[in-house]
Design an enzyme around this catalytic site. Structure first.
Site, PDB file in Angstrom:
ATOM      1  N   CYS A  79      40.479  12.199  59.118  1.00 16.63           N
ATOM      2  CA  CYS A  79      41.922  12.015  59.116  1.00 16.63           C
ATOM      3  C   CYS A  79      42.433  11.395  60.411  1.00 16.63           C
ATOM      4  O   CYS A  79      43.496  10.788  60.433  1.00 16.63           O
ATOM      5  CB  CYS A  79      42.624  13.352  58.859  1.00 16.63           C
ATOM      6  SG  CYS A  79      41.997  14.712  59.839  1.00 16.63           S
ATOM      7  N   GLU A  99      47.284  20.706  58.513  1.00 17.46           N
ATOM      8  CA  GLU A  99      46.663  19.550  59.167  1.00 17.46           C
ATOM      9  C   GLU A  99      46.351  18.575  58.044  1.00 17.46           C
ATOM     10  O   GLU A  99      45.477  18.814  57.222  1.00 17.46           O
ATOM     11  CB  GLU A  99      45.409  19.975  59.935  1.00 17.46           C
ATOM     12  CG  GLU A  99      44.897  18.911  60.901  1.00 17.46           C
ATOM     13  CD  GLU A  99      43.963  17.924  60.245  1.00 17.46           C
ATOM     14  OE1 GLU A  99      44.418  16.787  59.966  1.00 17.46           O
ATOM     15  OE2 GLU A  99      42.802  18.269  59.999  1.00 17.46           O
ATOM     16  N   ASP A 159      39.129  25.679  43.084  1.00 18.93           N
ATOM     17  CA  ASP A 159      39.891  24.453  43.305  1.00 18.93           C
ATOM     18  C   ASP A 159      41.306  24.780  43.768  1.00 18.93           C
ATOM     19  O   ASP A 159      41.714  25.943  43.825  1.00 18.93           O
ATOM     20  CB  ASP A 159      39.896  23.576  42.046  1.00 18.93           C
ATOM     21  CG  ASP A 159      40.487  24.269  40.826  1.00 18.93           C
ATOM     22  OD1 ASP A 159      41.196  25.292  40.982  1.00 18.93           O
ATOM     23  OD2 ASP A 159      40.235  23.787  39.702  1.00 18.93           O
ATOM     24  N   GLY A 160      42.054  23.727  44.081  1.00 15.27           N
ATOM     25  CA  GLY A 160      43.402  23.932  44.581  1.00 15.27           C
ATOM     26  C   GLY A 160      44.370  24.507  43.579  1.00 15.27           C
ATOM     27  O   GLY A 160      45.056  25.499  43.862  1.00 15.27           O
ATOM     28  N   LYS A 214      38.875  29.823  51.364  1.00 16.55           N
ATOM     29  CA  LYS A 214      38.598  29.053  50.162  1.00 16.55           C
ATOM     30  C   LYS A 214      38.243  27.631  50.582  1.00 16.55           C
ATOM     31  O   LYS A 214      39.104  26.820  50.901  1.00 16.55           O
ATOM     32  CB  LYS A 214      39.785  29.004  49.193  1.00 16.55           C
ATOM     33  CG  LYS A 214      39.381  28.398  47.831  1.00 16.55           C
ATOM     34  CD  LYS A 214      40.480  27.600  47.174  1.00 16.55           C
ATOM     35  CE  LYS A 214      40.656  26.227  47.718  1.00 16.55           C
ATOM     36  NZ  LYS A 214      39.513  25.281  47.424  1.00 16.55           N
ATOM     37  N   GLU A 272      46.699   6.035  53.766  1.00 11.24           N
ATOM     38  CA  GLU A 272      45.390   6.539  54.184  1.00 11.24           C
ATOM     39  C   GLU A 272      44.359   6.189  53.118  1.00 11.24           C
ATOM     40  O   GLU A 272      44.491   6.573  51.958  1.00 11.24           O
ATOM     41  CB  GLU A 272      45.447   8.049  54.396  1.00 11.24           C
ATOM     42  CG  GLU A 272      44.157   8.613  54.975  1.00 11.24           C
ATOM     43  CD  GLU A 272      44.243  10.091  55.269  1.00 11.24           C
ATOM     44  OE1 GLU A 272      43.724  10.516  56.314  1.00 11.24           O
ATOM     45  OE2 GLU A 272      44.819  10.826  54.457  1.00 11.24           O
TER      46      GLU A 272
END
Length: 476
Positions: A279, A245, A202-203, A170, A379
């Protein structure tokens, strides 16, 4: 452009059950370049059932056949490299030159490295009278981000396939076309039905359905720490393995013997690569306090010299960031840096000069940043560099390790023994010494809120394997 309106399930391109969809938007122009279907739980279940049905037979396929399949896929990725690069540039605004060299070319490179590793990888060995074996974990759900779509898809599906797993991919709904092209390549390579399945979504919808599915044995996810927490919670009731990750806020320590002009310039460019959407980017530059003024001046000069604009122009250095939400988040963080009292050495809020539309960000450098400021801790995921002063090596190491993240770190200096010694003290999954050549065989992953597990090469392969011991196997 490749059709992204269907899913690849059980060896066939099929229409979604779900009627929901989302626009795919070019961040350089804000024009709609496609529509992607958003899978629901029923779509996800179809893909999982296909993968589960294919597992028993595929897990027994000889390693030599799996390697041959991977090599056919690598050739297909090389053949369609330009299609992939164009999709990346259109969907997330990567300058076309970098989309070709830094994105599209990575797929075949990772697969070839993995194939070489497989030729000497030990899947079983005797330990006294016990045969220790490493078996495929089962059905894997692979959930990938938009910022490096080819790289993150390949370093998940290739080792999963090499291990003998079956899988459901996905990808991010923001950048779906690369995944569709890769699925087409995999199909053309002759993969058995059900081994590789692709759904878009989507998530909260497709991602959550896969994460919690009782017939999924592992979830491998790359994305935000926030989403990683949600995935861990969703997977917990079924006790499946979860590889994460996640985010990063990597420190780049410049020692006092460094070639300052060279180290700062390279550090700025590394921070701003992919429009800062990496990242592991070195977003915190640590310099001796007495070098702050010079470092800020050099960094500002590099930032101001970068060409921001149309990603289709081969001369462009920085394209837009991936979407309007990302742009707004970065603007808020730049404003926070100003409000907290950091020195704005270059850039700032708003669109770059000469640009009136698109999700473009001014390459921004902050100097005199305190380690506790938001821009030094959170971040940002955009072209924003924070330069932080330090008073001693111990102080620099303390600042570098004072983050909730631990994905990467960087050290620069002329005295290699000192560089190595500082590098050993940094709590990060990867430590880059003097801007080395990228090593695709090295393990990739982080400490703390940067996640768990490792990807790439043999280390990524191990993530998709379980140990089984046949005790008494060697008895007479």
């Amino acid at each position: 452009m490749t059709n992204i309106g269907k899913f690849f399930i059980d060896g066939q391109w099929v229409a979604p059950v779900s009627q929901m969809s989302a626009d795919v938007i070019d961040p350089a122009t804000h024009t709609v370049v496609g529509q992607v279907p958003l899978a629901n739980a029923e779509d996800a279940n179809r893909a999982v059932i296909a993968a589960r049905r294919a597992f028993d037979s595929f897990s027994q396929v000889p390693l030599a056949d799996r390697i041959a399949l991977l090599r056919r896929i690598a050739k297909g990725m090389t053949r369609r490299q330009e299609d992939i690069a164009q999709a990346i540039s259109a969907e997330i605004g990567v300058p076309i030159a970098y989309a070709r060299s830094g994105h599209a070319a990575a797929g075949a490179a990772h697969i070839e490295i993995l194939c070489r590793e497989l030729e000497s990888f030990a899947f079983e060995w005797m330990q006294g009278d016990t045969l220790v074996t490493r078996l495929p974990i089962g059905v894997a759900a692979l959930i990938t981000p938009w910022n490096v779509p080819v790289n993150q898809i390949v370093i998940k599906f290739a080792p999963a396939l090499a291990a003998g797993c079956t899988m459901i991919l996905k990808p991010s709904e923001i950048a779906p076309t690369c995944a569709t092209i890769i699925a087409e390549i995999i199909q053309e390579a002759g993969i058995p039905a059900g081994v590789f399945n692709l759904i878009h979504g989507d998530g909260p919808g497709a991602g959550a359905a896969l994460t919690s599915h009782p017939q999924v044995d592992m979830v491998s996810f790359t994305g935000s720490t926030r989403a990683g927490i949600a995935i861990s919670n969703g997977a917990a009731p079924t006790i499946k393995r979860v590889g994460l990750e996640l985010g990063g806020k990597s420190a780049n320590i410049l020692l006092d013997d460094v070639d300052l002009a060279d180290a700062v310039a390279k550090g700025v460019r590394a921070c701003f690569a992919n429009s800062g959407q990496a990242c592991s980017a070195p977003t915190r530059m640590l310099v001796p306090r007495g070098m702050m003024a010079d470092a800020a001046r050099i960094a500002a000069g590099v930032a101001d010299g970068l060409r921001v604009g149309d990603p289709r122009n081969p001369a462009t250095d920085l394209g837009p960031v991936a979407n309007a939400n990302q742009w707004r988040s970065i603007q808020a963080m730049i404003a926070a840096g100003v409000a907290e009292g950091a020195t704005l050495a270059a850039g700032g809020t708003g669109l770059p000069e000469g640009l009136t539309t698109g999700d473009y960000v001014r390459p921004t450098v902050f100097a005199d940043v305190a380690p506790t400021m938001r821009i030094a801790q959170e971040e940002i995921f955009g072209p924003v560099l924070s330069i932080i002063p330090y008073d001693s090596i111990d102080h620099a190491v303390e600042i570098a390790n004072s983050s909730v993240y631990g994905l990467a770190a960087y050290v620069q200096g002329r005295d290699l023994d000192r560089v190595r010694a500082v590098g050993r003290r940094l709590r990060a999954g990867r430590v880059h010494l003097n801007y080395p050549v990228l090593d695709r065989t090295a393990p990739f992953g982080g400490f703390r809120q940067s996640g768990n597990g490792r990807e790439q090469g043999r280390y990524g392969l191990e993530e998709f394997l379980e140990y089984s011991a046949l005790i008494g196997h060697g008895a007479a």
